[in-house]
Write a protein that holds these residues in place. Structure first.
Motif, short mmCIF file in Angstrom:
data_model
loop_
_atom_site.label_atom_id
_atom_site.label_comp_id
_atom_site.label_asym_id
_atom_site.label_seq_id
_atom_site.Cartn_x
_atom_site.Cartn_y
_atom_site.Cartn_z
N TRP A 32 35.78 49.02 33.98
CA TRP A 32 36.89 48.88 34.18
C TRP A 32 37.52 47.57 33.84
N VAL A 82 35.48 40.00 42.85
CA VAL A 82 36.21 40.00 41.71
C VAL A 82 37.23 38.99 41.44
N GLY A 105 35.99 38.54 38.16
CA GLY A 105 36.64 39.61 37.49
C GLY A 105 37.25 38.80 35.94
N TRP A 121 32.95 49.08 38.42
CA TRP A 121 33.88 47.51 37.36
C TRP A 121 33.77 47.32 36.97
N THR A 133 42.13 42.99 36.68
CA THR A 133 40.45 42.69 37.06
C THR A 133 39.99 43.08 38.82
N PRO A 184 40.66 46.42 41.35
CA PRO A 184 39.76 48.25 42.13
C PRO A 184 39.73 46.91 43.74
N TRP A 185 39.68 46.39 44.09
CA TRP A 185 39.62 45.22 45.47
C TRP A 185 40.50 45.42 46.72
#
Length: 121
Positions: A74, A10, A14, A71, A106, A109-110
């Motif tokens: 996203w 991530v 990301g 993800w 990015t 979500p983590w």
């Protein structure tokens, strides 16, 4: 161990993926490519999530792949939004701010994953 892998994916993958998706200028071709990338990622993630519902959460490969694809969708949405802003304002500050904000986006979500895991412990 799995949290370390997700963290690296991530926080390094990301922003790099976002940068790669926004490297081309905001052209109609780039918008089509981003829309296709986003649709494929989101659809694949959702198909893996719902078509394989009995093994969701049990099979790490199916669960992990679905989460990565969702993800990826996203990240594609963020890149699409950044390109739309860059198309409206072609200035250097807009390019820089969309790069920074998109790269940071990015990682959102983590924080949801980390918060959820804190609540289940």
């Amino acid at each position: 161990m799995s949290y370390i892998i997700v963290f690296v994916l991530v926080f390094i993958g990301g922003p790099l993926a976002f940068r790669a998706l926004t490297a081309a200028g905001p052209s109609p071709r780039a918008f089509r490519r981003l829309a296709l990338f986003t649709a494929i990622c989101a659809a694949t993630g959702l198909v893996l999530r719902y078509a394989f519902a009995p093994v969701w959460g049990v099979n790490i490969l199916v669960t992990g792949a679905a989460m990565v694809f969702i993800w990826g969708g996203w990240v594609g949405v963020l890149a699409y939004g950044a390109q739309a802003l860059r198309r409206a304002d072609r200035s250097v500050p807009m390019r820089r701010w969309t790069a920074v904000m998109g790269s940071l986006g990015t990682t959102v979500p983590w924080f949801g994953l980390a918060s959820a895991s804190l609540m289940t412990v």
